[in-house]
Design an enzyme around this catalytic site. Structure first.
Site, PDB file in Angstrom:
ATOM      1  N   ASP A 153       0.842  -1.213  -0.144  1.00 30.39           N
ATOM      2  CA  ASP A 153       0.060   0.171  -0.038  1.00 30.39           C
ATOM      3  C   ASP A 153       0.961   1.293   0.066  1.00 30.39           C
ATOM      4  O   ASP A 153       2.084   1.117   0.088  1.00 30.39           O
ATOM      5  CB  ASP A 153      -1.107  -0.068   1.244  1.00 30.39           C
ATOM      6  CG  ASP A 153      -2.200   0.628   0.823  1.00 30.39           C
ATOM      7  OD1 ASP A 153      -2.447   1.817   0.134  1.00 30.39           O
ATOM      8  OD2 ASP A 153      -3.334  -0.149   0.965  1.00 30.39           O
TER       9      ASP A 153
ATOM     10  N   HIS B  63     -12.989 -11.989  -8.148  1.00 31.75           N
ATOM     11  CA  HIS B  63     -13.693 -11.437  -7.271  1.00 31.75           C
ATOM     12  C   HIS B  63     -13.643 -12.049  -6.125  1.00 31.75           C
ATOM     13  O   HIS B  63     -14.823 -13.126  -6.211  1.00 31.75           O
ATOM     14  CB  HIS B  63     -14.987 -11.163  -8.210  1.00 31.75           C
ATOM     15  CG  HIS B  63     -16.078 -10.400  -7.383  1.00 31.75           C
ATOM     16  ND1 HIS B  63     -17.398 -10.667  -7.279  1.00 31.75           N
ATOM     17  CD2 HIS B  63     -15.920  -9.406  -6.071  1.00 31.75           C
ATOM     18  CE1 HIS B  63     -18.098  -9.858  -6.108  1.00 31.75           C
ATOM     19  NE2 HIS B  63     -17.228  -9.122  -5.753  1.00 31.75           N
TER      20      HIS B  63
END
Length: 175
Positions: A54, A159
């Protein structure tokens, strides 16, 4: 009826467990939010080495804390938890991208932000790497527009249903 179907599908998957195929050992997850953090934790729990990326360490810290709690609930023994935690590493600078077998992108649902990220990854990723997006709203055709052939060839949508630490459901969309 659907629960019975899911159970039968799970049993069929267990029977096919020894079939040769794609067996990722190094995973790179981009995005340490709820989805990305839980996906990374689940991968580490399955025995994979996982780098979670991140923008800043402060975004990764909550994901590592959630993973620790999940591992304690599942494994119960501190020594086993430490072993799994050792496979879950923060990676701010994307140094693991070149070593990864698969990259799972789980960032904000914004097409332009995702495409900018993909262009950066496209420059440094291995030829045989699999890259996936954890999107549920953006079509794969839009996501892969303007990217190299090697990227498009290895690109898919994975997903994971929310929250991945509890729901063992995964939808896969190939390009």
């Amino acid at each position: 009826r659907n629960l019975v179907r899911v159970f039968l599908l799970q049993e069929r998957l267990k029977a096919n467990k020894n079939v040769e195929g794609f067996d990722p050992q190094n995973v790179h997850v981009i995005g340490a939010g709820i989805m990305g953090g839980d996906i990374a934790a689940w991968c580490a729990l399955q025995g994979m080495t996982v780098a979670i990326q991140d923008r800043e360490p402060r975004f990764i810290a909550p994901a590592i804390q959630r993973a620790y709690k999940l591992f304690m609930r599942r494994l119960k023994h501190p020594r086993l938890v430490r072993g799994v935690m050792d496979r879950l590493m923060p990676d701010i600078t994307a140094t693991n991208v070149g070593k990864a077998d698969i990259i799972i992108e789980a960032i904000i649902e914004n097409l332009s932000i995702k495409k900018d990220l993909y262009k950066k990854i496209d420059e440094i990723m291995r030829e045989d790497l699999v890259i996936s997006s954890n999107t549920s709203t953006i079509p794969i055709k839009l996501l892969s527009e303007g990217l190299s052939k090697k990227f498009k060839k290895n690109f898919l949508i994975t997903h994971f249903f929310n929250p991945p630490r509890y729901l063992k459901l995964l939808e896969i969309v190939k390009s």
